[in-house]
Design a protein around this motif. Structure first.
Motif, short mmCIF file in Angstrom:
data_model
loop_
_atom_site.label_atom_id
_atom_site.label_comp_id
_atom_site.label_asym_id
_atom_site.label_seq_id
_atom_site.Cartn_x
_atom_site.Cartn_y
_atom_site.Cartn_z
N GLY A 80 0.82 -1.21 0.00
CA GLY A 80 0.00 0.00 0.00
C GLY A 80 0.86 1.26 0.00
N THR A 81 0.27 2.36 -0.40
CA THR A 81 1.02 3.61 -0.47
C THR A 81 0.66 4.58 0.65
OG1 THR A 81 -0.65 4.51 -1.98
CG2 THR A 81 1.28 3.46 -2.97
N THR A 82 -0.37 4.30 1.42
CA THR A 82 -0.76 5.21 2.49
C THR A 82 0.13 4.97 3.70
OG1 THR A 82 -3.02 5.16 1.72
CG2 THR A 82 -2.67 5.99 3.94
N THR A 83 1.04 5.89 3.95
CA THR A 83 1.94 5.73 5.09
C THR A 83 1.88 6.93 6.02
OG1 THR A 83 3.76 6.68 3.82
CG2 THR A 83 3.55 4.27 3.83
N GLY A 84 1.07 7.91 5.70
CA GLY A 84 1.00 9.11 6.52
C GLY A 84 -0.10 9.01 7.57
N PHE A 85 -0.07 9.95 8.47
CA PHE A 85 -1.10 10.06 9.49
C PHE A 85 -1.94 11.29 9.21
CE2 PHE A 85 2.43 7.94 11.76
CZ PHE A 85 1.78 6.80 12.18
N GLU A 86 -3.17 11.28 9.67
CA GLU A 86 -4.02 12.47 9.64
C GLU A 86 -4.03 13.03 11.06
OE1 GLU A 86 -7.83 11.08 8.28
OE2 GLU A 86 -7.09 10.70 6.26
N ILE A 87 -3.76 14.33 11.19
CA ILE A 87 -3.69 14.94 12.51
C ILE A 87 -4.60 16.16 12.55
CG2 ILE A 87 -2.17 15.93 14.27
CD1 ILE A 87 0.16 14.54 12.81
N THR A 88 -5.42 16.22 13.58
CA THR A 88 -6.29 17.38 13.80
C THR A 88 -6.09 17.86 15.24
OG1 THR A 88 -8.12 15.93 14.44
CG2 THR A 88 -8.05 16.65 12.14
N GLY A 89 -6.37 19.14 15.46
CA GLY A 89 -6.21 19.68 16.81
C GLY A 89 -7.27 20.71 17.14
N THR A 90 -7.52 20.87 18.43
CA THR A 90 -8.49 21.83 18.93
C THR A 90 -7.92 22.52 20.15
OG1 THR A 90 -10.28 20.36 18.23
CG2 THR A 90 -10.87 22.12 19.77
N ALA A 91 -8.01 23.84 20.17
CA ALA A 91 -7.51 24.61 21.31
C ALA A 91 -8.68 25.05 22.19
CB ALA A 91 -6.75 25.83 20.82
N THR A 92 -8.47 24.98 23.51
CA THR A 92 -9.47 25.45 24.46
C THR A 92 -8.77 26.31 25.51
OG1 THR A 92 -9.22 23.44 25.79
CG2 THR A 92 -11.00 23.46 24.18
N GLY A 93 -9.48 27.26 26.04
CA GLY A 93 -8.92 28.13 27.07
C GLY A 93 -9.16 29.59 26.72
N GLY A 94 -8.63 30.45 27.56
CA GLY A 94 -8.83 31.89 27.39
C GLY A 94 -8.04 32.45 26.22
N GLU A 95 -8.33 33.73 25.91
CA GLU A 95 -7.60 34.40 24.84
C GLU A 95 -6.15 34.59 25.25
OE1 GLU A 95 -9.54 38.03 23.76
OE2 GLU A 95 -11.13 36.99 22.69
N LEU A 96 -5.25 34.40 24.30
CA LEU A 96 -3.83 34.55 24.57
C LEU A 96 -3.46 36.03 24.62
CD1 LEU A 96 -2.47 31.80 22.14
CD2 LEU A 96 -2.77 31.63 24.61
N SER A 97 -2.61 36.35 25.57
CA SER A 97 -2.07 37.71 25.71
C SER A 97 -0.68 37.58 26.33
CB SER A 97 -2.98 38.57 26.59
OG SER A 97 -3.12 38.00 27.88
N PRO A 98 0.17 38.59 26.19
CA PRO A 98 1.54 38.49 26.70
C PRO A 98 1.59 38.08 28.18
CG PRO A 98 1.32 40.45 25.36
CD PRO A 98 -0.06 39.89 25.55
N GLY A 99 2.19 36.91 28.45
CA GLY A 99 2.30 36.41 29.82
C GLY A 99 0.98 36.02 30.43
N GLY A 100 -0.10 36.00 29.65
CA GLY A 100 -1.45 35.73 30.16
C GLY A 100 -1.80 34.25 30.18
N PRO A 101 -3.10 33.98 30.06
CA PRO A 101 -3.58 32.61 30.18
C PRO A 101 -3.03 31.70 29.07
CG PRO A 101 -5.35 34.06 29.45
CD PRO A 101 -4.16 34.92 29.74
#
Length: 156
Positions: free
Chosen positions: A43-64
């Motif tokens: 077979g030729t399919t050797t890759g992976f499928e990757i998905t991601g989801t972020a949760t949490g507050g809004e990013l700010s300098p030194g913040g959450p």
């Protein structure tokens, strides 16, 4: 006595003849050589499928921070082992990211990597997490206000 001697000679002669005939047959053989081959296609399919989801507050300098949960899927027809997943702030092709407003990769840090190597059956999945935070830089980071921060995943 000549009868006995003649009889012995015939027995010895017959035995010798039988040994010669059977001995010759025991050592007769054919010699042969051979070669062969076969091919098949993997077979030729050797890759992976990757998905991601972020949760949490809004990013700010030194913040959450934001927790990013990612899923690795084996879309192939055979078992594949995923040993690790590298995660970084980068373009979808893995090259260095800089937004049009001046926000850049160096404005963010990834920590708390959690992923366990696993063999994935066809269609199987494995999940992991990382934490993303905007660092507090000595430079003006106004260019990051409202920026969409891309994450690049590379499984091996």
């Amino acid at each position: 006595m000549s009868k006995v001697a003649g009889r012995k000679k015939r027995i010895i002669g017959t035995t010798a003849a039988l040994v010669a005939i059977s001995g010759g047959a025991a050592f007769a053989y054919w010699t042969a050589t051979g070669t062969g081959s076969a091919t098949t296609k993997a077979g030729t399919t050797t890759g992976f499928e990757i998905t991601g989801t972020a949760t949490g507050g809004e990013l700010s300098p030194g913040g959450p921070t934001q927790k990013v949960t990612f899923t690795v899927k084996n879309p192939g027809t055979g078992v594949q082992k995923v040993s690790k997943v590298d995660v970084k702030v980068a373009n979808t092709d893995g090259t260095t990211w800089t937004s049009s407003t001046g926000c850049k990769t160096a404005d963010f840090a990834i920590a708390d990597y959690d992923f366990t190597a696993k063999e994935l059956e066809p269609g199987g999945t494995a999940t992991g997490t990382v934490t993303l935070q905007m660092v507090n830089s000595a430079e003006n980071q106004d260019g990051c206000k409202g920026a969409t921060v891309p994450l690049h995943f590379a499984a091996s």
